[in-house]
Design a protein around this motif. Structure first.
Motif, short mmCIF file in Angstrom:
data_model
loop_
_atom_site.label_atom_id
_atom_site.label_comp_id
_atom_site.label_asym_id
_atom_site.label_seq_id
_atom_site.Cartn_x
_atom_site.Cartn_y
_atom_site.Cartn_z
N LEU A 1 9.42 -1.43 6.73
CA LEU A 1 7.97 -1.26 6.75
C LEU A 1 7.51 -0.26 5.69
N PHE A 2 8.41 0.64 5.29
CA PHE A 2 8.04 1.68 4.32
C PHE A 2 7.65 1.03 2.99
N PRO A 3 6.55 1.45 2.41
CA PRO A 3 6.06 0.86 1.15
C PRO A 3 6.82 1.40 -0.07
N ALA B 1 -1.07 6.98 -22.79
CA ALA B 1 0.01 7.00 -21.79
C ALA B 1 -0.38 7.72 -20.52
N GLY B 2 -1.10 8.82 -20.64
CA GLY B 2 -1.47 9.60 -19.45
C GLY B 2 -2.61 8.98 -18.67
N THR B 3 -3.77 8.96 -19.26
CA THR B 3 -4.95 8.46 -18.56
C THR B 3 -4.89 6.95 -18.36
N GLY B 4 -4.59 6.20 -19.41
CA GLY B 4 -4.59 4.74 -19.31
C GLY B 4 -3.41 4.18 -18.54
N PHE B 5 -2.20 4.39 -19.06
CA PHE B 5 -1.01 3.80 -18.45
C PHE B 5 -0.73 4.39 -17.07
N CYS B 6 -0.60 5.70 -16.98
CA CYS B 6 -0.28 6.32 -15.68
C CYS B 6 -1.42 6.14 -14.67
N GLY B 7 -2.65 6.18 -15.16
CA GLY B 7 -3.79 5.98 -14.26
C GLY B 7 -3.78 4.60 -13.62
N ALA B 8 -3.36 3.60 -14.38
CA ALA B 8 -3.30 2.24 -13.84
C ALA B 8 -2.00 1.96 -13.11
N LEU B 9 -0.92 2.63 -13.52
CA LEU B 9 0.37 2.42 -12.88
C LEU B 9 0.39 3.00 -11.47
N THR B 10 -0.12 4.20 -11.33
CA THR B 10 -0.12 4.86 -10.02
C THR B 10 -1.31 4.39 -9.20
N THR B 11 -1.20 4.54 -7.90
CA THR B 11 -2.25 4.00 -7.05
C THR B 11 -2.42 4.78 -5.77
N TYR B 12 -3.40 5.65 -5.76
CA TYR B 12 -3.70 6.42 -4.56
C TYR B 12 -4.36 5.55 -3.50
N SER B 13 -5.15 4.60 -3.92
CA SER B 13 -5.83 3.74 -2.94
C SER B 13 -4.85 2.87 -2.18
N THR B 14 -3.86 2.30 -2.86
CA THR B 14 -2.86 1.48 -2.18
C THR B 14 -2.01 2.34 -1.26
N PHE B 15 -1.64 3.54 -1.72
CA PHE B 15 -0.90 4.49 -0.90
C PHE B 15 -1.68 4.77 0.39
N SER B 16 -2.96 5.03 0.27
CA SER B 16 -3.79 5.32 1.44
C SER B 16 -3.89 4.12 2.38
N TYR B 17 -4.12 2.95 1.79
CA TYR B 17 -4.23 1.72 2.58
C TYR B 17 -2.93 1.43 3.33
N GLU B 18 -1.81 1.56 2.63
CA GLU B 18 -0.52 1.27 3.27
C GLU B 18 -0.20 2.28 4.36
N GLU C 1 -1.80 1.78 11.96
CA GLU C 1 -2.36 0.71 12.79
C GLU C 1 -1.28 -0.11 13.47
N GLN C 2 -0.14 -0.24 12.82
CA GLN C 2 0.99 -0.98 13.39
C GLN C 2 1.83 -0.09 14.31
N LYS C 3 1.34 1.11 14.54
CA LYS C 3 2.03 2.10 15.37
C LYS C 3 3.39 2.52 14.81
N ALA C 4 3.53 2.39 13.52
CA ALA C 4 4.72 2.87 12.81
C ALA C 4 4.42 4.29 12.33
N TYR C 5 4.20 5.19 13.29
CA TYR C 5 3.73 6.54 12.98
C TYR C 5 4.74 7.33 12.15
N PHE C 6 6.02 7.15 12.42
CA PHE C 6 7.03 7.86 11.65
C PHE C 6 6.96 7.45 10.18
N TYR C 7 6.88 6.15 9.91
CA TYR C 7 6.78 5.68 8.53
C TYR C 7 5.48 6.16 7.88
N ALA C 8 4.39 6.16 8.62
CA ALA C 8 3.11 6.63 8.07
C ALA C 8 3.20 8.10 7.69
N ALA C 9 3.75 8.91 8.59
CA ALA C 9 3.87 10.34 8.30
C ALA C 9 4.83 10.58 7.15
#
Length: 122
Positions: A31-33, A65-82, A88-96
Motif C-alpha cells: 500500500l505504501f506509495p 533543473a531546479g525550478t523546472g525539472f525538480c518542480g515537475a518531478l516532485t509532487t507534494y500534492s500526490t504525496f498528500s493525496y496518497e 481513508e483505507q485505515k492503513a494508519y501505519f502506512y499513512a504515518a
C-alpha cells in the motif's frame, strides 16, 4: 528566457515523474506509495546538489533543473493525496510512515547532497 527554461525542465520532469512512479509502484506489492516516495527523494537529491553548488551554479541551470525539472518531478500534492487515501483505507501505519519517512528522508537527502557538492567545490 528564464520562463522557457523552466517550461523545458518541466516538460521533461512531469512525464519522468509519471513513468518512474508507475515502474516503481509496479515492482512493489504494498500500500505504501513507493513511486511517489522515489521521485520526491530523487528531486530532493538533485535540488540539494544544485543548491550545494551555490554561486558556481548559473541561474539558467537553476531555472532549468531546479525550478523546472525538480518542480515537475516532485509532487507534494500526490504525496498528500496518497497519505489521505491510506488514512481513508485505515492503513494508519502506512499513512504515518509516509509522512515521517518522506519528510526525514527528503530533508536528509537534500542536506547530504548539498553538503557533498559544497565540499567538493569548496
Amino acid at each position: 528566457m528564464t520562463a522557457a527554461l523552466i517550461f523545458l525542465g518541466a516538460a521533461v520532469g512531469a512525464p519522468l515523474r509519471y513513468l518512474t512512479d508507475r515502474v516503481v509502484q509496479a515492482r512493489h506489492d504494498s500500500l505504501f506509495p513507493w513511486g511517489t516516495f522515489a521521485v520526491n527523494l530523487a528531486g530532493c537529491l538533485i535540488l540539494g546538489a544544485l543548491t550545494g553548488a551555490g554561486a558556481a551554479m548559473p541561474h539558467s541551470v537553476l531555472a532549468l533543473a531546479g525550478t523546472g525539472f525538480c518542480g515537475a518531478l516532485t509532487t507534494y500534492s500526490t504525496f498528500s493525496y496518497e497519505t489521505l487515501r491510506l488514512a481513508e483505507q485505515k492503513a494508519y501505519f502506512y499513512a504515518a510512515m509516509n509522512v515521517v519517512v518522506s519528510a526525514v528522508a527528503g530533508v536528509g537527502t537534500a542536506l547530504l547532497a548539498h553538503m557533498c557538492v559544497a565540499a567538493m567545490l569548496g
